[in-house]
Scaffold this active site. Structure first.
Site, PDB file in Angstrom:
ATOM      1  N   HIS A 183       0.650  -1.021  -0.425  1.00  0.00           N
ATOM      2  CA  HIS A 183      -0.233  -0.071  -0.438  1.00  0.00           C
ATOM      3  C   HIS A 183       0.856   1.113   0.007  1.00  0.00           C
ATOM      4  O   HIS A 183       0.754   2.098  -1.044  1.00  0.00           O
ATOM      5  CB  HIS A 183      -0.713  -0.283   1.104  1.00  0.00           C
ATOM      6  CG  HIS A 183      -2.479  -0.935   0.885  1.00  0.00           C
ATOM      7  ND1 HIS A 183      -2.710  -1.456   2.039  1.00  0.00           N
ATOM      8  CD2 HIS A 183      -2.190  -1.992  -0.239  1.00  0.00           C
ATOM      9  CE1 HIS A 183      -3.548  -2.570   1.376  1.00  0.00           C
ATOM     10  NE2 HIS A 183      -3.570  -2.775   0.840  1.00  0.00           N
ATOM     11  N   ASP A 279      -1.606   1.937   7.165  1.00  0.00           N
ATOM     12  CA  ASP A 279      -0.215   1.267   6.412  1.00  0.00           C
ATOM     13  C   ASP A 279       1.139   1.717   6.284  1.00  0.00           C
ATOM     14  O   ASP A 279       2.244   0.856   7.064  1.00  0.00           O
ATOM     15  CB  ASP A 279      -0.531   0.698   4.944  1.00  0.00           C
ATOM     16  CG  ASP A 279      -1.733  -0.301   4.793  1.00  0.00           C
ATOM     17  OD1 ASP A 279      -1.605  -1.148   5.623  1.00  0.00           O
ATOM     18  OD2 ASP A 279      -2.638  -0.089   4.149  1.00  0.00           O
TER      19      ASP A 279
END
Length: 341
Positions: A183, A279
């Site tokens: 991500h 993330d």
């Protein structure tokens, strides 16, 4: 998750802090799912009131971004009762540790606290009340804190979610996750497209052969940190093969190109997107910080944390789930492992 469970006849209550989203869902009354699974179902309750959603429930499935875990734990704590399951979907690095500290700080109730290593459904919602289900994951690791509660969890949720596969501890579900690799890194490597307002297929176009090589280099650091924790983590490619039942490929780029569930997923359009914020804070930071504590060098992850901070205008080393916040700082490996048994 709410729509699929309701369509199978389970009693479902849906809560969100977003009042406008709740208003829209109440007006629609049903949630429509298209794609790999197709269904249309109405939760029994749709509310922005925590006391209403917590009344007379056996399982609390927390499906949110990681930065909401602390506030959700504090909000639902007054309404918990003995025997309930609280499961994070996913926990990222340290989710169950953070939530357990809040829910159990004054002793009290007998709770099963668990976390999945990933979201169970590959999906996107581009409009409130409609969901595109892009892929069914067949292997999603799950663990409880303490680890000995896993039997209690699986007795209840195993028949409901066959994809859940128990692992030894929350060290595996948290530190083996792929989100920190897939991500923030591609999002940052494509930040020029974000600035220009370009739309692209996130995985198929956003991860080029060279970006896949960068991800692979970062993933080697993740695996090294996991192994320093006593977790025999698989490299990202092997993990994806297992999760989606794929044929192995020679490199990560070719493997990602073969994942049908990853097709047609659009890119982040701003620097507030969870791929960048969540993330980095709850993936890259704890991995790198715990690595530093255990003497593992993580120059690639360190670099992307610093770049994310510059792009987003935030200090992720301060905001993120560091080794200190997880209670790992100053502890030996044996002491860390004892915390999760």
């Amino acid at each position: 998750m709410a729509a699929i469970l309701a369509s199978k006849g389970y009693g479902v209550k849906l809560y969100d802090i977003d009042k406008e989203k709740i208003r829209c869902l109440r007006e629609r009354k049903t949630i429509q799912v298209t794609g790999v699974i197709t269904c249309e179902a109405a939760p029994d309750v749709i509310t922005d009131r925590m006391e209403e959603v917590m009344e007379d429930v056996d399982v609390v499935m927390v499906v949110s971004t990681t930065d909401a875990h602390r506030s959700i734990a504090n909000s639902c704590k007054p309404y918990l009762r003995d025997g309930q399951i609280i499961m994070l979907n996913p926990g990222h690095c340290g989710g169950a540790l953070e939530v357990s500290k809040i829910l159990r700080e004054d002793g009290g109730r007998d709770l099963v606290i668990a976390e999945a290593g990933d979201l169970m459904y590959g999906c996107r919602s581009y409009e409130t009340g409609t969901v595109l289900h892009t892929g069914l994951k067949v292997h999603v690791p799950v663990a409880t804190l303490p680890a000995g509660d896993i039997g209690r969890l699986m007795d209840v949720l195993g028949p409901v979610f066959p994809c859940l596969k128990p692992v030894a501890s929350v060290l595996e579900t948290g530190f083996e996750g792929a989100g920190a690799m897939l991500h923030p890194i591609p999002s940052l490597m494509n930040v020029n497209k974000m600035d220009l307002g370009e739309s692209y297929d996130y995985y198929m176009e956003g991860i080029t052969p060279h970006i896949a090589e960068i991800i692979t280099a970062c993933d080697r650091e993740r695996v090294a940190v996991c192994r320093a924790l006593g977790v025999e983590a698989m490299p990202l490619g092997d993990m994806l093969v297992k999760t989606y039942k794929l044929e192995p490929k020679e490199n990560l780029y070719d493997l990602i190109q073969s994942i049908e569930a990853y097709r047609a997923l659009r890119n982040p359009t701003n620097t507030s997107h969870r791929f960048l914020i969540e993330d980095t804070m709850s993936g890259l930071v704890p991995l790198a910080s715990v690595g530093h504590t255990l003497g593992i060098s993580t120059p690639m992850m360190d670099a992307f944390i610093n770049i994310a901070g510059a792009v987003c205008g935030r200090d992720f080393w301060t905001e993120g789930r560091t080794a200190g916040k997880l209670g790992f700082e100053g502890k030996t490996l044996e002491e860390i492992q004892a915390m999760v048994r």
